[in-house]
Design a protein around this motif. Structure first.
Motif, mmCIF file in Angstrom:
data_model
loop_
_atom_site.group_PDB
_atom_site.id
_atom_site.type_symbol
_atom_site.label_atom_id
_atom_site.label_comp_id
_atom_site.label_asym_id
_atom_site.label_seq_id
_atom_site.Cartn_x
_atom_site.Cartn_y
_atom_site.Cartn_z
ATOM 1 N N THR A 113 21.843 -1.863 9.589
ATOM 2 C CA THR A 113 21.873 -2.949 10.270
ATOM 3 C C THR A 113 24.142 -2.845 10.763
ATOM 4 O O THR A 113 24.255 -3.536 10.859
ATOM 5 C CB THR A 113 22.259 -4.214 9.741
ATOM 6 N N LEU A 114 24.558 -1.988 9.292
ATOM 7 C CA LEU A 114 26.100 -2.126 9.789
ATOM 8 C C LEU A 114 26.280 -1.543 11.149
ATOM 9 O O LEU A 114 27.364 -1.366 11.811
ATOM 10 C CB LEU A 114 26.596 -1.525 8.440
ATOM 11 N N ALA A 115 25.660 -0.679 11.646
ATOM 12 C CA ALA A 115 26.545 -0.050 12.480
ATOM 13 C C ALA A 115 25.369 -0.740 14.112
ATOM 14 O O ALA A 115 25.430 0.068 15.463
ATOM 15 C CB ALA A 115 25.619 1.157 12.329
ATOM 16 N N MET A 116 24.692 -2.088 13.778
ATOM 17 C CA MET A 116 24.473 -2.083 15.153
ATOM 18 C C MET A 116 25.244 -2.961 15.880
ATOM 19 O O MET A 116 24.858 -2.918 17.187
ATOM 20 C CB MET A 116 23.657 -3.476 14.604
ATOM 21 N N SER A 117 26.058 -3.396 15.491
ATOM 22 C CA SER A 117 27.207 -3.799 16.492
ATOM 23 C C SER A 117 28.051 -2.608 16.789
ATOM 24 O O SER A 117 28.004 -3.061 18.179
ATOM 25 C CB SER A 117 28.407 -4.967 16.048
ATOM 26 N N THR A 118 28.629 -1.586 17.035
ATOM 27 C CA THR A 118 29.302 -0.847 17.730
ATOM 28 C C THR A 118 27.756 -0.444 18.509
ATOM 29 O O THR A 118 28.310 0.290 19.863
ATOM 30 C CB THR A 118 29.058 1.140 15.569
ATOM 31 N N ALA A 119 26.519 0.010 18.158
ATOM 32 C CA ALA A 119 25.475 0.634 19.127
ATOM 33 C C ALA A 119 25.436 -0.682 20.468
ATOM 34 O O ALA A 119 24.955 -0.277 21.381
ATOM 35 C CB ALA A 119 23.961 0.548 18.857
ATOM 36 N N LEU A 120 25.652 -1.232 19.576
ATOM 37 C CA LEU A 120 25.681 -2.727 21.262
ATOM 38 C C LEU A 120 26.729 -2.185 22.087
ATOM 39 O O LEU A 120 26.622 -3.507 23.148
ATOM 40 C CB LEU A 120 25.103 -4.015 20.840
ATOM 41 N N GLU A 121 27.903 -1.805 21.592
ATOM 42 C CA GLU A 121 28.697 -1.640 22.384
ATOM 43 C C GLU A 121 28.207 -1.118 23.914
ATOM 44 O O GLU A 121 29.589 -0.605 24.807
ATOM 45 C CB GLU A 121 30.245 -1.254 21.837
ATOM 46 N N PHE A 122 27.305 0.437 23.574
ATOM 47 C CA PHE A 122 27.382 0.720 24.823
ATOM 48 C C PHE A 122 26.399 -0.086 26.066
ATOM 49 O O PHE A 122 26.029 -0.577 25.898
ATOM 50 C CB PHE A 122 26.234 2.054 24.298
ATOM 51 N N GLU A 123 26.387 0.498 27.045
ATOM 52 C CA GLU A 123 26.580 -0.792 28.206
ATOM 53 C C GLU A 123 24.877 -0.283 28.519
ATOM 54 O O GLU A 123 24.835 -1.465 28.796
ATOM 55 C CB GLU A 123 27.048 0.427 29.457
ATOM 56 N N GLN A 124 24.204 1.184 28.043
ATOM 57 C CA GLN A 124 23.417 0.737 28.317
ATOM 58 C C GLN A 124 21.520 -0.596 27.265
ATOM 59 O O GLN A 124 20.960 -0.799 27.227
ATOM 60 C CB GLN A 124 22.416 2.121 27.559
ATOM 61 N N LEU A 125 22.631 -1.049 26.296
ATOM 62 C CA LEU A 125 22.158 -1.897 25.215
ATOM 63 C C LEU A 125 22.684 -2.581 24.966
ATOM 64 O O LEU A 125 22.144 -3.839 23.897
ATOM 65 C CB LEU A 125 22.618 -0.892 23.837
ATOM 66 N N GLN A 126 23.072 -3.721 25.797
ATOM 67 C CA GLN A 126 24.011 -4.620 26.077
ATOM 68 C C GLN A 126 22.565 -5.474 26.134
ATOM 69 O O GLN A 126 22.870 -6.479 26.028
ATOM 70 C CB GLN A 126 24.426 -5.007 27.479
ATOM 71 N N ASN A 127 21.881 -5.466 26.486
ATOM 72 C CA ASN A 127 20.338 -5.894 26.452
ATOM 73 C C ASN A 127 19.063 -5.372 25.762
ATOM 74 O O ASN A 127 17.977 -6.217 26.098
ATOM 75 C CB ASN A 127 19.637 -6.770 27.810
ATOM 76 N N ALA A 128 19.673 -4.906 24.776
ATOM 77 C CA ALA A 128 18.650 -4.755 23.854
ATOM 78 C C ALA A 128 18.013 -5.483 22.995
ATOM 79 O O ALA A 128 18.573 -6.762 22.572
ATOM 80 C CB ALA A 128 18.962 -3.707 23.673
ATOM 81 N N LYS A 129 16.932 -5.447 22.625
ATOM 82 C CA LYS A 129 16.633 -6.665 21.687
ATOM 83 C C LYS A 129 16.400 -6.100 20.451
ATOM 84 O O LYS A 129 16.251 -4.580 20.709
ATOM 85 C CB LYS A 129 14.874 -6.324 21.728
ATOM 86 N N THR A 130 17.070 -6.703 18.821
ATOM 87 C CA THR A 130 17.704 -6.579 18.121
ATOM 88 C C THR A 130 16.332 -6.321 17.374
ATOM 89 O O THR A 130 15.869 -7.936 16.855
ATOM 90 C CB THR A 130 18.826 -7.195 17.983
ATOM 91 N N VAL A 131 15.796 -6.234 15.981
ATOM 92 C CA VAL A 131 15.535 -5.984 15.230
ATOM 93 C C VAL A 131 16.411 -5.243 13.768
ATOM 94 O O VAL A 131 16.686 -4.219 13.415
ATOM 95 C CB VAL A 131 14.147 -4.869 15.390
ATOM 96 N N TRP A 132 16.693 -7.087 12.468
ATOM 97 C CA TRP A 132 17.132 -6.466 11.363
ATOM 98 C C TRP A 132 16.209 -6.158 10.240
ATOM 99 O O TRP A 132 15.815 -7.530 10.549
ATOM 100 C CB TRP A 132 18.490 -7.827 11.669
ATOM 101 N N LEU A 133 16.421 -5.738 9.805
ATOM 102 C CA LEU A 133 15.308 -5.254 8.486
ATOM 103 C C LEU A 133 15.992 -5.279 7.459
ATOM 104 O O LEU A 133 16.651 -4.524 6.862
ATOM 105 C CB LEU A 133 14.356 -4.250 9.243
ATOM 106 N N THR A 134 16.042 -6.794 7.088
ATOM 107 C CA THR A 134 16.652 -6.488 5.404
ATOM 108 C C THR A 134 18.315 -6.198 5.358
ATOM 109 O O THR A 134 18.879 -5.690 4.955
ATOM 110 C CB THR A 134 15.966 -5.612 4.107
ATOM 111 N N PRO A 135 18.783 -6.756 6.624
ATOM 112 C CA PRO A 135 19.799 -6.511 6.770
ATOM 113 C C PRO A 135 20.889 -6.693 5.226
ATOM 114 O O PRO A 135 20.141 -7.917 4.655
ATOM 115 C CB PRO A 135 20.726 -7.650 8.035
#
Length: 213
Positions: A113-135
């Motif tokens: 989950t520490l990399a979620m915000s970095t991944a969401l910076e990708f244009e393709q993932l701007q509207n991705a649904k996110t699942v935070w498992l035991t963050p």
């Protein structure tokens, strides 16, 4: 099922493998998995969640960093975090530039989950649904990412998880984009200590929540 394996040279030119699985001729989208350090894609929650997405017609991407191996034994936790962000970025650069999907899910487990915000910076993932498992709610980066997330999200964390904090959950709930499932008596693996059958039920319930999300 089609399986494509690959790797990138990530932090310090260390090899970081990944796997793409597909069952559908015309996939609905892509589900990206960021596992924990020791909780890999072979563990029940991620293994069966991945299968659930495949059965729903999604391709799945497993980012299989190897931080639990001896090659990383000398790394401090801060260096592991640095490696995680660089490795995830490198793989997403490699995969997302050659593939295009209409729908994305981003699932992180614990350290992932520490990399979620970095991944969401990708244009393709701007509207991705996110699942935070035991963050890791003790990590300020994770807290900030969850509090400010504009994506629709689902968080699952047990009240016996060492990262669980009721006050922080209360703060996070101010962001109405993320919904929370907090099973009682459940640990960091989303299992119940010393009870195999309740553990199976707990993992099954978590997967059903992800499947319905």
């Amino acid at each position: 099922m089609q399986v494509k394996s690959g790797h990138v040279l990530g932090y310090k030119n260390m090899k970081v493998p990944y796997l793409i699985q597909s069952k559908a001729e015309s996939p609905k989208g892509l589900a990206i998995f960021l596992p924990g350090i020791g909780y890999t894609m072979r563990n029940p929650l991620l293994h069966f969640s991945s299968g659930s997405f495949l059965n729903r017609g999604y391709d799945v991407l497993h980012i299989n960093y190897l931080y639990y191996t001896e090659e990383y034994d000398a790394f401090t936790i801060d260096e592991l975090k640095t490696a995680l962000l660089q490795d995830v970025t490198s793989i997403l650069n490699d995969v997302l530039t050659s593939m295009d999907y209409s729908s994305y899910y981003l699932l992180g487990k614990s350290f992932g989950t520490l990399a979620m915000s970095t991944a969401l910076e990708f244009e393709q993932l701007q509207n991705a649904k996110t699942v935070w498992l035991t963050p890791n709610l003790k990590d300020e980066t994770v807290m900030h990412a969850m509090m400010t997330s504009s994506q629709k999200g689902l968080c699952i964390i047990g009240d016996k998880d060492p990262f669980y904090d009721s006050e922080k959950i209360e703060q996070l709930m101010r962001n109405k984009n993320v919904e929370y499932v907090i099973p009682t008596g459940v640990n960091h693996a989303l299992e119940v200590d010393n009870d195999i059958f309740k553990s199976m039920d707990s993992v099954k319930s978590a997967i059903q929540s992800i499947n319905n999300f």
